[in-house]
Scaffold this active site. Sequence first.
Site, PDB file in Angstrom:
ATOM      1  N   ASP A  34      -0.485   0.237   0.978  1.00 28.70           N
ATOM      2  CA  ASP A  34      -0.322   0.163  -0.469  1.00 28.70           C
ATOM      3  C   ASP A  34      -1.544  -0.472  -1.135  1.00 28.70           C
ATOM      4  OD1 ASP A  34       1.023   0.582  -2.852  1.00 28.70           O
ATOM      5  OD2 ASP A  34       2.887  -0.335  -2.149  1.00 28.70           O
ATOM      6  N   ASP A  87       5.840   6.315  -7.393  1.00 30.69           N
ATOM      7  CA  ASP A  87       6.864   5.305  -7.129  1.00 30.69           C
ATOM      8  C   ASP A  87       8.226   5.697  -7.672  1.00 30.69           C
ATOM      9  OD1 ASP A  87       5.543   3.475  -5.587  1.00 30.69           O
ATOM     10  OD2 ASP A  87       5.076   2.085  -7.210  1.00 30.69           O
TER      11      ASP A  87
END
Length: 688
Positions: free
Chosen positions: A430, A489
């Site tokens: 990430d 997301d």
Amino acid sequence: MLIHLQAAGTSFVLDARGPQPPSVVHWGAALGDLADDDLAALVSSAVPAVPPSSLDSAPRLSLLPTAADGWSGRPAFAARHFRTRSVDRPSPGSVLVSLAADGLEVAIEIELSAQGVLRLRHRLTNTNEQSYDVNSLNVVLPVPTRACELVDFAGLWAYERKAQRHPLRTGIWSRETRHGRPGHDDPFLMMLGTPGFTFDEGEVWATHLAWSGDKQLWAERSTLGPTVLGAGELLAPGEVRLAPGESYETPWTVAVWSGDGIDGLSARLHEWIRSRRAPLKPRPVVLNTWEAVYFDQSLERLMPLVDAAAAAGVERFVLDDGWFLGRTDDKRALGDWTVDPVRWPDGLSPLIEAVHSRDMEFGLWLEPEMVSPDSVLAREHPDWILGGPDAATWRHQLVLDLSVPAAFDHISDRIAALLTEYPIAFIKWDHNRDVLQEGSAHRQTTAFYRLLASLKQRFPDVEIESCASGGARIDLGVLDLVDRFWTSDTNDALERQHIQRWTSVLMPPELLGSHVGAPTAHITGRQGDLSFRLATSLFGHAGIEWDLTTATPADQAVIAEWVAEYRKRRALLHGGTTVRSSGDDPVRSVHGVVASDRKSAIYALVSLRAGGEAVPAPVRFPGLDPVRRYTVRPLVLGSPPRTLQDAPPPWLAAGSVTLPGRVLAEVGLPVPLLTPEQAQIFTVEAKY
């Protein structure tokens, strides 16, 4: 020297007769096998008239246009009179041009792939005795003036890849990103085409910069020269300084032409991307724990989820954020990559053993480029923080300066220790903030690439996902080092329909993570039927981001059936040609995948919102063999999609229909009257 590169219906003609830098005469539709005389006549006849109040020679756009050559548009480089030193053909599909001027040398690499994808990059070498600051070094390509309508992308967190279309008028349409990563508003793929071009119609020229840092893409229409597309790394003053003898190599600019609309771009790009990578093993069904448990982690909490995942047929179980020392929320502990002894007193081994015993791989979340102010690492090494410990935080975190050798080695060693101690098959990597430090994007991006490359070399069997708070780092630069992208997301199926439709223009669907979320989407709060969520996630690298222990037994059974269907069809879903309905209709869309041999296909008819027609147009099935006969059947994932109709189309009530591919593509079939946020899947199988 006159050069003609040709492949897969695309031609690229270069006038490299020197001594001036070579110029592009044609980039677009294939011109066929040109004899030397015809090629010479083409190049000679392409020289335009000399207009009044202009240069006294015909305007000419070189591969490295500068103001010194009379180019008044955005230059590729600072004003220098470059001269050609050599032009070579390393292979039938490539060209290497060497230029020189005033103590500088530029090597230009050009490649036209077998799929018709063009790549160009520059390498600048400082041959002076003094240092040289590189301000910009760009690729500029001419396109015909008939290409006058532009599509690129904007967006924000959880709403990436928002297409924007407008005419290109006189002047420049320039997109720049300064995030230290491409960003959620990444222009992504800049497409310039003939008026009204759609997914299946019109000529389109497109460029993408294969780079994970700051960038600039632009289109420019000038009254004094050709229309152009340009691309290059966006450099801050002094960011790249070359000592005598040093070189700077630009990222690849990837350029592609299509005569068959946007889908033609995808066909070339997907085939090219697949050809450059080792064949991926079948993309495993993923369960990621983030939206299931967030930071509520323990063996006791996760074991029921492990069992539910295994019962559903999941093949990869990924432990997301919250497993490491002191990480109880998103305000602390980034950088302290040690397993938390409170939550995991016996380490991760008991969880991994449980996952493996149920025939699933184990994956782990990391965010190696970041550091929390409240962390052991930040307190012990404030000098490793980009901009210092007082720099502005973003999502309660700072950036670790990977250009510092000690910081690079520390992170590399910590990740290697985890991969050595535990049998980890997958890393969700990430990157949850913009960098926002002037002059740091280049060195941070190159260090990130080196870190990935070194880990890939040491642990070649570990797959890595590029996640950047969702889809903020999806590009062809990092693709050589990762195995998948987290597309966004948001797991809201309605938002995902748009995001996946446009992201897959560039990236093949098997590289795009697409997960089934909870009944109520965590980010938008929108409630979605299970059948719609399953249909949306089917077209990608499918997975689950939902606490399955909270699902009803009936829903758990449906999910298991969906997983089995995905596993049955993933060779088609991940190896075929992506096709889409003609326009970008806000009411409904059609998309699908057609097998490379065109013997089978799968399509989705998606109702996005309420329409204005009582009886909508038939659904057409693009990409089929016009001669073959195909049987079309509905595929039900869970419960049938909701409809508002007194009776379905008779062919649908009968369960199937068999017609030639030409009829299905040109006439189509009447559709069920879907209510908003519903999808009907169709399978198509050839009779011979």
